[in-house]
Design a protein around this motif. Sequence first.
Motif, PDB file in Angstrom:
ATOM      1  N   UNK A  86       0.835  -1.201   0.000  1.00 59.25           N
ATOM      2  CA  UNK A  86       0.000   0.000   0.000  1.00 59.25           C
ATOM      3  C   UNK A  86       0.868   1.250   0.000  1.00 59.25           C
ATOM      4  N   UNK A  87       0.412   2.258  -0.723  1.00 54.43           N
ATOM      5  CA  UNK A  87       1.133   3.527  -0.752  1.00 54.43           C
ATOM      6  C   UNK A  87       0.917   4.264   0.564  1.00 54.43           C
ATOM      7  N   UNK A  88       1.995   4.560   1.249  1.00 56.62           N
ATOM      8  CA  UNK A  88       1.920   5.307   2.508  1.00 56.62           C
ATOM      9  C   UNK A  88       2.779   6.559   2.394  1.00 56.62           C
ATOM     10  N   UNK A  89       2.497   7.516   3.238  1.00 55.87           N
ATOM     11  CA  UNK A  89       3.277   8.761   3.231  1.00 55.87           C
ATOM     12  C   UNK A  89       4.536   8.572   4.075  1.00 55.87           C
ATOM     13  N   UNK A  90       5.335   7.592   3.686  1.00 53.45           N
ATOM     14  CA  UNK A  90       6.568   7.276   4.399  1.00 53.45           C
ATOM     15  C   UNK A  90       7.735   7.674   3.509  1.00 53.45           C
ATOM     16  N   UNK A  91       8.630   8.536   3.967  1.00 49.35           N
ATOM     17  CA  UNK A  91       9.768   8.911   3.127  1.00 49.35           C
ATOM     18  C   UNK A  91      10.560   7.687   2.669  1.00 49.35           C
ATOM     19  N   UNK A  92      10.900   7.686   1.392  1.00 50.60           N
ATOM     20  CA  UNK A  92      11.763   6.658   0.783  1.00 50.60           C
ATOM     21  C   UNK A  92      11.127   5.261   0.802  1.00 50.60           C
ATOM     22  N   UNK A  93       9.794   5.200   0.826  1.00 47.07           N
ATOM     23  CA  UNK A  93       9.100   3.913   0.858  1.00 47.07           C
ATOM     24  C   UNK A  93       9.506   3.020  -0.323  1.00 47.07           C
ATOM     25  N   UNK A  94       9.525   3.588  -1.548  1.00 46.89           N
ATOM     26  CA  UNK A  94       9.867   2.775  -2.712  1.00 46.89           C
ATOM     27  C   UNK A  94      11.301   2.265  -2.640  1.00 46.89           C
ATOM     28  N   UNK A  95      12.197   3.061  -2.067  1.00 43.44           N
ATOM     29  CA  UNK A  95      13.586   2.612  -1.924  1.00 43.44           C
ATOM     30  C   UNK A  95      13.672   1.427  -0.957  1.00 43.44           C
ATOM     31  N   UNK A  96      12.899   1.481   0.107  1.00 42.99           N
ATOM     32  CA  UNK A  96      12.901   0.382   1.079  1.00 42.99           C
ATOM     33  C   UNK A  96      12.436  -0.919   0.430  1.00 42.99           C
ATOM     34  N   UNK A  97      11.342  -0.821  -0.341  1.00 45.17           N
ATOM     35  CA  UNK A  97      10.835  -2.014  -1.020  1.00 45.17           C
ATOM     36  C   UNK A  97      11.801  -2.464  -2.111  1.00 45.17           C
ATOM     37  N   UNK A  98      12.380  -1.529  -2.842  1.00 47.02           N
ATOM     38  CA  UNK A  98      13.335  -1.882  -3.888  1.00 47.02           C
ATOM     39  C   UNK A  98      14.539  -2.619  -3.325  1.00 47.02           C
ATOM     40  N   UNK A  99      15.005  -2.162  -2.180  1.00 49.76           N
ATOM     41  CA  UNK A  99      16.138  -2.806  -1.516  1.00 49.76           C
ATOM     42  C   UNK A  99      15.779  -4.237  -1.117  1.00 49.76           C
ATOM     43  N   UNK A 100      14.544  -4.410  -0.689  1.00 48.29           N
ATOM     44  CA  UNK A 100      14.049  -5.749  -0.319  1.00 48.29           C
ATOM     45  C   UNK A 100      14.004  -6.668  -1.554  1.00 48.29           C
ATOM     46  N   UNK A 101      13.459  -6.149  -2.664  1.00 50.15           N
ATOM     47  CA  UNK A 101      13.349  -6.965  -3.877  1.00 50.15           C
ATOM     48  C   UNK A 101      14.715  -7.393  -4.403  1.00 50.15           C
ATOM     49  N   UNK A 102      15.715  -6.551  -4.206  1.00 55.11           N
ATOM     50  CA  UNK A 102      17.061  -6.826  -4.706  1.00 55.11           C
ATOM     51  C   UNK A 102      17.612  -8.137  -4.157  1.00 55.11           C
ATOM     52  N   UNK A 103      17.151  -8.535  -2.964  1.00 48.49           N
ATOM     53  CA  UNK A 103      17.666  -9.768  -2.355  1.00 48.49           C
ATOM     54  C   UNK A 103      17.013 -11.032  -2.942  1.00 48.49           C
ATOM     55  N   UNK A 104      16.007 -10.849  -3.819  1.00 53.23           N
ATOM     56  CA  UNK A 104      15.301 -12.012  -4.374  1.00 53.23           C
ATOM     57  C   UNK A 104      15.552 -12.243  -5.865  1.00 53.23           C
ATOM     58  N   UNK A 105      16.161 -11.281  -6.546  1.00 54.40           N
ATOM     59  CA  UNK A 105      16.341 -11.432  -7.996  1.00 54.40           C
ATOM     60  C   UNK A 105      17.575 -10.679  -8.469  1.00 54.40           C
ATOM     61  N   UNK A 106      17.926 -10.887  -9.704  1.00 53.82           N
ATOM     62  CA  UNK A 106      19.130 -10.263 -10.259  1.00 53.82           C
ATOM     63  C   UNK A 106      18.777  -9.026 -11.079  1.00 53.82           C
ATOM     64  N   UNK A 107      19.766  -8.157 -11.260  1.00 50.96           N
ATOM     65  CA  UNK A 107      19.591  -6.995 -12.128  1.00 50.96           C
ATOM     66  C   UNK A 107      19.290  -7.454 -13.554  1.00 50.96           C
ATOM     67  N   UNK A 108      19.877  -8.572 -13.931  1.00 50.79           N
ATOM     68  CA  UNK A 108      19.646  -9.110 -15.285  1.00 50.79           C
ATOM     69  C   UNK A 108      18.169  -9.399 -15.520  1.00 50.79           C
TER      70      UNK A 108
END
Length: 199
Positions: A145-167
Amino acid sequence: MADLTEIDIAALNPTQLTLGLQEVERRATQMRKFSRRELRALKENRPVPYVVGPKRRFYMIDHHHLCRALIDIGDETVLLGEARADWSDLDLKAFWHRMEAEGLCWPIDVDGNRRPCLKIPRHVSELTDNPWRTLARGVRGKAYANEDTPFQEFMWGNYYRSFMTTRLLETDIALAEKLAIKVSLLDEAQDLPGYLGKA
């Protein structure tokens, strides 16, 4: 909204190292179709919140993507929003320490490594690409859910990085988004802002 102050984007210091360049391109493409009145309305609806730092410099704490997209379409100004704090009495090191403590900066690079805040560029045009942030923006609303939390997308993006490759991001964004939505429901994500829980 007429009392909002117009300011050069160059006068606003970023508070993050990266942004999603695909998101910037998407916004710039939309904004190129806007009339001057529509562009002004967009700016009025998204005034840039900031913190006053050492030497009374302004540090933007949101709307980095908007500012970069405006520059890309040849518009060099934005409207100032609310001053969240005035820490102009602090030296630069103490200022960044306070910014981090308050969650008002994101000194994390594209690989998930914390960098010194002093490495954050002075101009939004110098921020580098973070495809993980782009991925997180693409699944917002479906994966979390979209929340008014600073850098929310960065937090989720950092999480996703641990499950898949840049490729995977480069070769099959649709599959990457499906995977991101799936892993967003795992218990490991429950402390992230906007966590929706198991379906």
